[in-house]
Design a protein around this motif. Sequence first.
Motif, PDB file in Angstrom:
ATOM      1  N   SER A 147       2.591  -1.617  26.985  1.00  0.00           N
ATOM      2  CA  SER A 147       1.961  -2.315  28.106  1.00  0.00           C
ATOM      3  C   SER A 147       2.544  -3.704  28.290  1.00  0.00           C
ATOM      4  O   SER A 147       2.485  -4.262  29.394  1.00  0.00           O
ATOM      5  CB  SER A 147       0.451  -2.408  27.879  1.00  0.00           C
ATOM      6  N   PRO A 151      -9.731 -10.822  27.837  1.00  0.00           N
ATOM      7  CA  PRO A 151      -9.575 -10.564  29.267  1.00  0.00           C
ATOM      8  C   PRO A 151     -10.939 -10.592  29.960  1.00  0.00           C
ATOM      9  O   PRO A 151     -11.837  -9.826  29.618  1.00  0.00           O
ATOM     10  CB  PRO A 151      -8.945  -9.172  29.328  1.00  0.00           C
ATOM     11  N   SER A 168      -4.932  -4.372  34.708  1.00  0.00           N
ATOM     12  CA  SER A 168      -4.286  -5.680  34.562  1.00  0.00           C
ATOM     13  C   SER A 168      -4.890  -6.764  35.434  1.00  0.00           C
ATOM     14  O   SER A 168      -4.474  -7.913  35.338  1.00  0.00           O
ATOM     15  CB  SER A 168      -2.795  -5.553  34.904  1.00  0.00           C
ATOM     16  N   PHE A 217      -6.277   0.171  30.722  1.00  0.00           N
ATOM     17  CA  PHE A 217      -5.251  -0.847  30.915  1.00  0.00           C
ATOM     18  C   PHE A 217      -5.291  -1.355  32.356  1.00  0.00           C
ATOM     19  O   PHE A 217      -4.333  -1.193  33.114  1.00  0.00           O
ATOM     20  CB  PHE A 217      -3.868  -0.287  30.585  1.00  0.00           C
ATOM     21  N   ARG A 259      -1.288 -11.788  26.493  1.00  0.00           N
ATOM     22  CA  ARG A 259      -1.430 -10.376  26.154  1.00  0.00           C
ATOM     23  C   ARG A 259      -0.087  -9.760  25.770  1.00  0.00           C
ATOM     24  O   ARG A 259      -0.014  -8.854  24.936  1.00  0.00           O
ATOM     25  CB  ARG A 259      -2.029  -9.597  27.322  1.00  0.00           C
ATOM     26  N   GLU A 296      -0.393   0.480  23.950  1.00  0.00           N
ATOM     27  CA  GLU A 296      -0.708  -0.948  23.863  1.00  0.00           C
ATOM     28  C   GLU A 296       0.557  -1.787  23.752  1.00  0.00           C
ATOM     29  O   GLU A 296       0.688  -2.834  24.400  1.00  0.00           O
ATOM     30  CB  GLU A 296      -1.625  -1.223  22.676  1.00  0.00           C
ATOM     31  N   TRP A 321      -9.505  -4.398  30.766  1.00  0.00           N
ATOM     32  CA  TRP A 321      -8.382  -4.307  29.840  1.00  0.00           C
ATOM     33  C   TRP A 321      -8.940  -4.080  28.444  1.00  0.00           C
ATOM     34  O   TRP A 321      -9.487  -4.966  27.819  1.00  0.00           O
ATOM     35  CB  TRP A 321      -7.541  -5.577  29.873  1.00  0.00           C
ATOM     36  N   ASN A 322      -8.788  -2.856  27.960  1.00  0.00           N
ATOM     37  CA  ASN A 322      -9.298  -2.493  26.644  1.00  0.00           C
ATOM     38  C   ASN A 322      -8.354  -1.462  26.042  1.00  0.00           C
ATOM     39  O   ASN A 322      -8.504  -0.258  26.284  1.00  0.00           O
ATOM     40  CB  ASN A 322     -10.721  -1.946  26.746  1.00  0.00           C
ATOM     41  N   PHE A 349      -3.403   0.841  36.462  1.00  0.00           N
ATOM     42  CA  PHE A 349      -2.890  -0.385  35.849  1.00  0.00           C
ATOM     43  C   PHE A 349      -2.926  -1.550  36.829  1.00  0.00           C
ATOM     44  O   PHE A 349      -3.276  -2.676  36.464  1.00  0.00           O
ATOM     45  CB  PHE A 349      -1.463  -0.145  35.364  1.00  0.00           C
TER      46      PHE A 349
END
Length: 418
Positions: free
Chosen positions: A383, A349, A182, A180, A365, A380, A158-159, A152
């Motif tokens: 997150s 992103p 970031s 994920f 996001r 999701e 980022w998907n 992370f």
Amino acid sequence: MQTNQLILLFSGALLVLGLIAFFMGRAKAAKVRASGASMYAQPDQYAWYAALATAGPAVAVGAIGAFALLLMGAEIPTPYLLAASLVVAAGGLMVAMTQVRPDFHARKAIERTIRFVLAGAAMISIFTTFGILISIISEAIRFFQMQSFWDFITGTTWNPGASFLAAAGRAEEGASAAEFGSVPLFAGTFMITLIAMLVAIPIGLMSAIYMSEYAPTKVRTIAKPVLEVLAGIPTVVYGFFAAITVAPLVVSLAGMVGLEASFSNALAPGIVMGIMIIPFISSLSDDVINAVPDSMRQGSLALGMTRAETIKDVVVPAALPGIISASLLAMSRAMGETMIVVMAAGMRPNLTANPLEDMTTVTVRIVAALTGDQEFASAETLSAFALGLVLFVVTLTLNMVSVIMIRRFREKYRSNNL
């Protein structure tokens, strides 16, 4: 009787008891004073003490009962709670009347009460901050139980993919694995914030210097309120301005020099966001510069320095801690902005150093993750809390660094003046 009516009736009864306590306390204090006794306070101070002793405990009992009722799930009938508060108020009235005597320091008692109320307000702010942090951490831990913390923090993609399907027990229907990372989100946040600060700090600081050091009184009276109007414009209006006016202008100017720019570029929201936060820097810096003692200016001019040199070498260094604080406030405002980025920079992103491409920010996001019909337990959605936690840590780190810089500068400036 409905709850609103009960609360209204309670407020009226408490107000009446407070007025009765005020006038009874003042009358008794005046009577004691007229008898020739030397009292430690004025009759009005005894009156205010009686009113506080009556209303204060009742409000405290009601607040504690409401806290237990709403947050702890206690079953307390509202009429009983309000009736108990009024009983406490009546008891406070009787105790206050017994305290109206020559050897009682009513003024000191009022000061202690005010200090207690102010300390309580400060504690509410502190506890609120901790409450926000705890709520974020608790949900962020759930996310990190699903996803790797290291991936992370260091991931560049980022998907979310079909993470909501996995939370619903339909992971086999997902077409791709969730990622994920970031880094693209924070890169976009820092990029747009940097552009905004490059716009806002020079313009805001120079306008503050002009209004405080050069502008006539008539110009300052008109210019400062007009400049502060920028802070009251809704961000959605700034978003329209960025998407419809500034973004096409950036594309046209980039095309004139042979560069390719997207209509959803990061430069446009950064510029508009910088315009939006100019009043934060300008107004606060103006107040700080005006707070610099005029004797420092006069002493500098008496030594032969020009007005510009006085501003550069004396006024601005003396006001620099306040200017840094204003800039950090504006930076926090820019990092938390969402609407302008959504409307002008998009929601994709994109890890890039080119401000002419589209990118998004952490706050965008977070909004996207917490809206819609996704399952709350999905990675999701959770997150958003992980992003909020990291953003909280980043902001806290920036504030700590700024405090250290301000303290060191003050010590250096103080030692130079000595």
